[in-house]
Write a protein that holds these residues in place. Structure first.
Motif, PDB file in Angstrom:
ATOM      1  N   VAL A  84       0.791  -1.219  -0.027  1.00 20.58           N
ATOM      2  CA  VAL A  84      -0.035   0.007   0.011  1.00 20.58           C
ATOM      3  C   VAL A  84       0.917   1.348   0.119  1.00 20.58           C
ATOM      4  O   VAL A  84       0.628   2.288  -0.765  1.00 20.58           O
ATOM      5  CB  VAL A  84      -0.986   0.121   1.153  1.00 20.58           C
ATOM      6  N   ALA A  85       1.835   1.248   0.770  1.00 20.60           N
ATOM      7  CA  ALA A  85       3.085   2.420   0.786  1.00 20.60           C
ATOM      8  C   ALA A  85       3.582   2.644  -0.667  1.00 20.60           C
ATOM      9  O   ALA A  85       3.889   3.879  -0.965  1.00 20.60           O
ATOM     10  CB  ALA A  85       3.949   2.120   1.915  1.00 20.60           C
ATOM     11  N   GLY A  86       3.656   1.663  -1.398  1.00 16.86           N
ATOM     12  CA  GLY A  86       4.113   2.009  -2.603  1.00 16.86           C
ATOM     13  C   GLY A  86       3.280   1.776  -3.822  1.00 16.86           C
ATOM     14  O   GLY A  86       3.544   1.992  -4.871  1.00 16.86           O
ATOM     15  N   SER A  87       2.151   1.719  -3.479  1.00 15.32           N
ATOM     16  CA  SER A  87       0.983   2.171  -4.458  1.00 15.32           C
ATOM     17  C   SER A  87       0.835   3.188  -5.277  1.00 15.32           C
ATOM     18  O   SER A  87       0.708   3.017  -6.518  1.00 15.32           O
ATOM     19  CB  SER A  87      -0.349   1.627  -3.820  1.00 15.32           C
ATOM     20  N   GLY A  88       1.304   4.277  -4.842  1.00  8.57           N
ATOM     21  CA  GLY A  88       1.233   5.462  -5.637  1.00  8.57           C
ATOM     22  C   GLY A  88       2.152   5.359  -6.691  1.00  8.57           C
ATOM     23  O   GLY A  88       2.040   5.913  -7.870  1.00  8.57           O
ATOM     24  N   GLY A  89       3.347   4.792  -6.338  1.00  9.45           N
ATOM     25  CA  GLY A  89       4.527   4.819  -7.403  1.00  9.45           C
ATOM     26  C   GLY A  89       3.956   3.766  -8.525  1.00  9.45           C
ATOM     27  O   GLY A  89       4.301   3.891  -9.616  1.00  9.45           O
ATOM     28  N   TRP A  90       3.441   2.729  -8.099  1.00  3.97           N
ATOM     29  CA  TRP A  90       3.179   1.645  -9.091  1.00  3.97           C
ATOM     30  C   TRP A  90       1.872   2.181  -9.774  1.00  3.97           C
ATOM     31  O   TRP A  90       1.846   1.645 -10.840  1.00  3.97           O
ATOM     32  CB  TRP A  90       2.753   0.284  -8.334  1.00  3.97           C
ATOM     33  N   ALA A  91       1.043   2.836  -9.273  1.00  4.75           N
ATOM     34  CA  ALA A  91      -0.039   3.405  -9.980  1.00  4.75           C
ATOM     35  C   ALA A  91       0.379   4.335 -11.098  1.00  4.75           C
ATOM     36  O   ALA A  91      -0.193   4.372 -12.395  1.00  4.75           O
ATOM     37  CB  ALA A  91      -1.057   4.222  -9.256  1.00  4.75           C
ATOM     38  N   GLY A  92       1.351   5.074 -10.979  1.00 12.10           N
ATOM     39  CA  GLY A  92       2.150   6.071 -11.961  1.00 12.10           C
ATOM     40  C   GLY A  92       2.754   5.126 -13.122  1.00 12.10           C
ATOM     41  O   GLY A  92       2.577   5.502 -14.186  1.00 12.10           O
ATOM     42  N   ILE A  93       3.485   3.893 -12.650  1.00  6.42           N
ATOM     43  CA  ILE A  93       3.828   3.201 -13.457  1.00  6.42           C
ATOM     44  C   ILE A  93       2.960   2.329 -14.508  1.00  6.42           C
ATOM     45  O   ILE A  93       3.123   2.249 -15.804  1.00  6.42           O
ATOM     46  CB  ILE A  93       4.779   2.103 -13.138  1.00  6.42           C
TER      47      ILE A  93
END
Length: 95
Positions: A84-93
């Motif tokens: 969940v903490a890394g979801s913002g970065g994954w969403a952008g990718i």
């Protein structure tokens, strides 16, 4: 002010159409800034909790060689927190 003039003012200031209106950016800028601070605070907290749970799991495994039911649940929470903490970065990718 009489009631007639108040009623006339109320009729002129209330929009008659029901379509949504977007407020100007200068009105919502403060709220967006608070939302961004809250978002980053949540992300930082989740990342720290994921690391803390990982440390707990490592020490529990080192002591006993196996993980109990509680430790397995803590591991699931740790993995979920990091995802969940890394979801913002994954969403952008991905998007």
């Amino acid at each position: 002010m009489s009631t007639r003039s108040l009623a006339a003012v109320m009729r002129t200031e209330i929009p008659t159409d029901s379509s949504p209106k977007t407020p100007p950016a200068e009105v919502t800028a403060g709220l967006e800034q608070v939302g961004a601070w809250f978002y980053w605070g949540v992300i930082a907290t989740l990342a720290m909790l994921g690391v803390a749970a990982g440390i707990y799991l490592a020490t529990a495994y080192h002591r006993g060689g196996q993980l109990g039911e509680g430790e397995k649940r803590a591991g699931i929470v740790a993995v979920a927190a990091v995802l969940v903490a890394g979801s913002g970065g994954w969403a952008g990718i991905l998007l």
